[in-house]
Enzyme design. Sequence first.
Site, short mmCIF file in Angstrom:
data_model
loop_
_atom_site.label_atom_id
_atom_site.label_comp_id
_atom_site.label_asym_id
_atom_site.label_seq_id
_atom_site.Cartn_x
_atom_site.Cartn_y
_atom_site.Cartn_z
N GLU A 249 -7.81 6.78 8.37
CA GLU A 249 -6.83 7.74 8.84
C GLU A 249 -6.90 7.95 10.36
O GLU A 249 -7.28 9.02 10.85
CB GLU A 249 -6.97 9.05 8.06
CG GLU A 249 -6.67 8.80 6.57
CD GLU A 249 -6.81 10.04 5.70
OE1 GLU A 249 -7.01 11.13 6.25
OE2 GLU A 249 -6.72 9.90 4.47
N HIS B 244 -3.59 15.06 -11.28
CA HIS B 244 -4.36 14.98 -10.03
C HIS B 244 -5.84 15.05 -10.35
O HIS B 244 -6.30 15.97 -11.05
CB HIS B 244 -3.98 16.11 -9.08
CG HIS B 244 -4.63 15.99 -7.74
ND1 HIS B 244 -5.44 16.97 -7.19
CD2 HIS B 244 -4.61 14.98 -6.83
CE1 HIS B 244 -5.88 16.57 -6.01
NE2 HIS B 244 -5.40 15.37 -5.77
N HIS B 245 -6.59 14.06 -9.85
CA HIS B 245 -8.04 14.02 -9.98
C HIS B 245 -8.65 13.86 -8.60
O HIS B 245 -8.76 12.75 -8.09
CB HIS B 245 -8.48 12.84 -10.86
CG HIS B 245 -8.17 12.99 -12.30
ND1 HIS B 245 -8.18 11.92 -13.19
CD2 HIS B 245 -7.85 14.08 -13.04
CE1 HIS B 245 -7.88 12.35 -14.40
NE2 HIS B 245 -7.67 13.65 -14.34
N GLU B 246 -9.02 14.95 -7.96
CA GLU B 246 -9.75 14.87 -6.70
C GLU B 246 -11.23 14.76 -7.03
O GLU B 246 -11.80 15.62 -7.69
CB GLU B 246 -9.50 16.09 -5.82
CG GLU B 246 -10.33 16.12 -4.54
CD GLU B 246 -10.17 14.85 -3.71
OE1 GLU B 246 -11.19 14.15 -3.51
OE2 GLU B 246 -9.04 14.56 -3.28
N HIS C 93 -5.64 8.08 -3.32
CA HIS C 93 -5.69 8.54 -1.93
C HIS C 93 -7.14 8.51 -1.44
O HIS C 93 -8.07 8.58 -2.24
CB HIS C 93 -5.12 9.94 -1.81
CG HIS C 93 -3.62 9.95 -1.80
ND1 HIS C 93 -2.88 10.62 -0.83
CD2 HIS C 93 -2.72 9.37 -2.62
CE1 HIS C 93 -1.60 10.45 -1.07
NE2 HIS C 93 -1.47 9.70 -2.16
N GLU C 94 -7.29 8.40 -0.12
CA GLU C 94 -8.59 8.10 0.48
C GLU C 94 -9.21 6.90 -0.27
O GLU C 94 -10.35 6.94 -0.70
CB GLU C 94 -9.54 9.31 0.44
CG GLU C 94 -9.04 10.52 1.18
CD GLU C 94 -8.03 11.33 0.35
OE1 GLU C 94 -7.07 11.86 0.94
OE2 GLU C 94 -8.22 11.41 -0.88
N GLU D 168 -2.72 5.70 -0.62
CA GLU D 168 -2.59 6.20 0.75
C GLU D 168 -3.19 5.15 1.68
O GLU D 168 -2.58 4.14 1.94
CB GLU D 168 -3.29 7.56 0.86
CG GLU D 168 -3.05 8.27 2.17
CD GLU D 168 -3.91 9.51 2.30
OE1 GLU D 168 -3.45 10.50 2.88
OE2 GLU D 168 -5.06 9.47 1.82
N GLU E 69 0.61 14.50 5.93
CA GLU E 69 -0.12 15.76 6.06
C GLU E 69 -0.67 15.98 7.47
O GLU E 69 -0.89 17.11 7.90
CB GLU E 69 -1.26 15.84 5.03
CG GLU E 69 -2.37 14.84 5.21
CD GLU E 69 -2.12 13.52 4.49
OE1 GLU E 69 -3.08 12.77 4.30
OE2 GLU E 69 -0.96 13.24 4.13
#
Length: 676
Positions: free
Chosen positions: A176, A378-380, A458-459, A477, A483
């Site tokens: 990023e 969503h699974h963070e 993501h990440e 991502e 963001e």
Amino acid sequence: MILRLLAIAALAFAASPSLAAVTATATSPDKVLSVSVTTDNDGQPTYSVSRLGRPVIAPSKLGFILVDAPKLQRNFEVADQKTRSVDETWDLPWGERKSVRNRFNELRVTLVEKTPLHRRLDVVFRLYDDGLGFRYEFPDQANLKTARIGEELTEFSLVDEATAWWIPAYEWNREEYLYNKTPIEEVSIAQTPMTLRTKDGLHVSIHEAALVDYAGMNLARAQDRRFKASLTPGISEAKVERALPFPTPWRTLQIADSAGGLVTSSLILNLNDPNKLGDVSWIKPMKYVGVWWEMHLDHKTWGSGPKHGATNDNVMRHIDFAAKHGLGGVLVEGWNKGWDGAWFADGSEFSFTESYPDFDLKKLTDYARQKGVVLIGHHETAGNTVVYERQMDAAFDLYKSVGVPAVKTGYVADAGGAQVLGPDGKVHFAWHESQALAGHHVRVLEAAAKRQIAINSHEPIKDTGLRRTYPNWISREGARGMEFSAWGQPGNPPEHEANLVFTRLLAGPMDYTPGIFGMKTKAPDGVATTWAKQLALYVVIYSPIQMAADLLENYEANPKPFKFIEDVPVDWADTKVVNGEIGDFVTIARKDRKSDDWYLGAVSDEQGRVLSAPLSFLDPGRKYRAEIYRDGDKADWKTAPQDIVIETREVTAADTLTLRLAPGGGQAIRFVALKR
């Protein structure tokens, strides 16, 4: 006299063809590219690449450093070479185009050590007219049973001076970063894809394909224009540990006269294995809204409390909006326990089956189903793959039971701060692009596929085209997303998207989350685009899932520009690059897979531009209604981002449109095919 005769004899002996190193060669199908593989005086294998007879890659080394055995570097000879040709077409279940042609010539070079170990190594090259890939294949052999690789010695020695677009490797914030534009000699250690433009206008992208059970490759500039592979560290002294036989990922070079030629290349996809999942008709590309942007603006929170975003009432409001406007899904972040406290880079408190008391998963999925909408899960993980994998099957079972068809996963942790379970049974810290994380992501895909669930990570680990093999890896991502325009210091500048198209997006789809109308944010410059550019991003930045990312009230207050977001598809039959230069501007046209309509998106950097857009991609002899969303006369990303003009006109393939783009601006057009 005797000495002279001996010298002549020695020269003749040295020049004898029987002692000359064998050179293996091959060309691409239309003889655009050629490769040569040989060994030098020390038996060091090298390769070189030419395009239309002109060198592009000077002789560059091949080989490995092993941590427990002599290098696989010197004393090699070319023992065998084989060639074959392939010309086939395969269909993408979803993508930028319906069909992909896979046409290449292959060269397999077998290298054997002349030392007593006699270790063997195959190097396989696949040459396309717009690029090439090569990989190492370790065959089964007596004197090498497990390869414990400390480093890969692969080089890319660029012949010509060039400008490079790149982001740094081994920094804390993963991928990023904003792109650097420098002479190639000023690159330090870069992530891939790294994109180059030579002084003569040749465009080259260096990347990799089919990253499976191996460490991700970065590029370390060794000297001048010579780069060496730099494998991402592992959890031991070996960066990669594999039992033989096995292949490495492909090292790739996309090569084109124009920047647009890089975008339309299918090289990365073609170098991946075909679909392993069988019938994937259950994967549904879609547009979605979500409980997401409001958290980035600090209007809501992921954690529990008075500002909690993932409440029944708030989610139902988003479901109602999606149903009213024909959007397929609603993403909900912050629904599950574990967000309270210091979750960043820890993740030990996350539950992937237990929700906060004000969120009823079954009630909400039932409500969504009645409205023709689905929830996106969503699974963070906070990079804690150990905790996630222990709960993963139960989490996917839960989503399957209530009808959640897609999951956004997250790995928010500093680079090098992910957590994995090692072979020793202990928890180790790891890099996001390490061999350990490469294996983790495939396990997630396979577990999700068993429940007919798609993954948007993501990440993530970098994209290397594995969506061909695992079509449920629907997006990811892997770059600076929208963001950063909410809170970045700095935010994303106007050139950012025109950089992404020719760098990160060469690897595959990106969930960039466009569609912002509320331009004032915590970032110093807010959202540094015009409204018309936000609409154009739905065409320019490809993803089979596209978010209408803004607050619902901004859409409700501006229904006319929002109509383009309602109309634009996410799955395409064909893609054309009309024009473009890296970091400056790009115009892309795509054909809807479900109709005869075409869509066009054009974006600029901080400069205002006037671009010519021939409509030759349209069906000849057919009329279209062009629904145009363009920058107004006063539009400017700094002073008047909301100045947009919406108009229609009739066009044909014989027409050429003049696209006026404001500073930081864009233009979006829907071409509706009229009845013949």
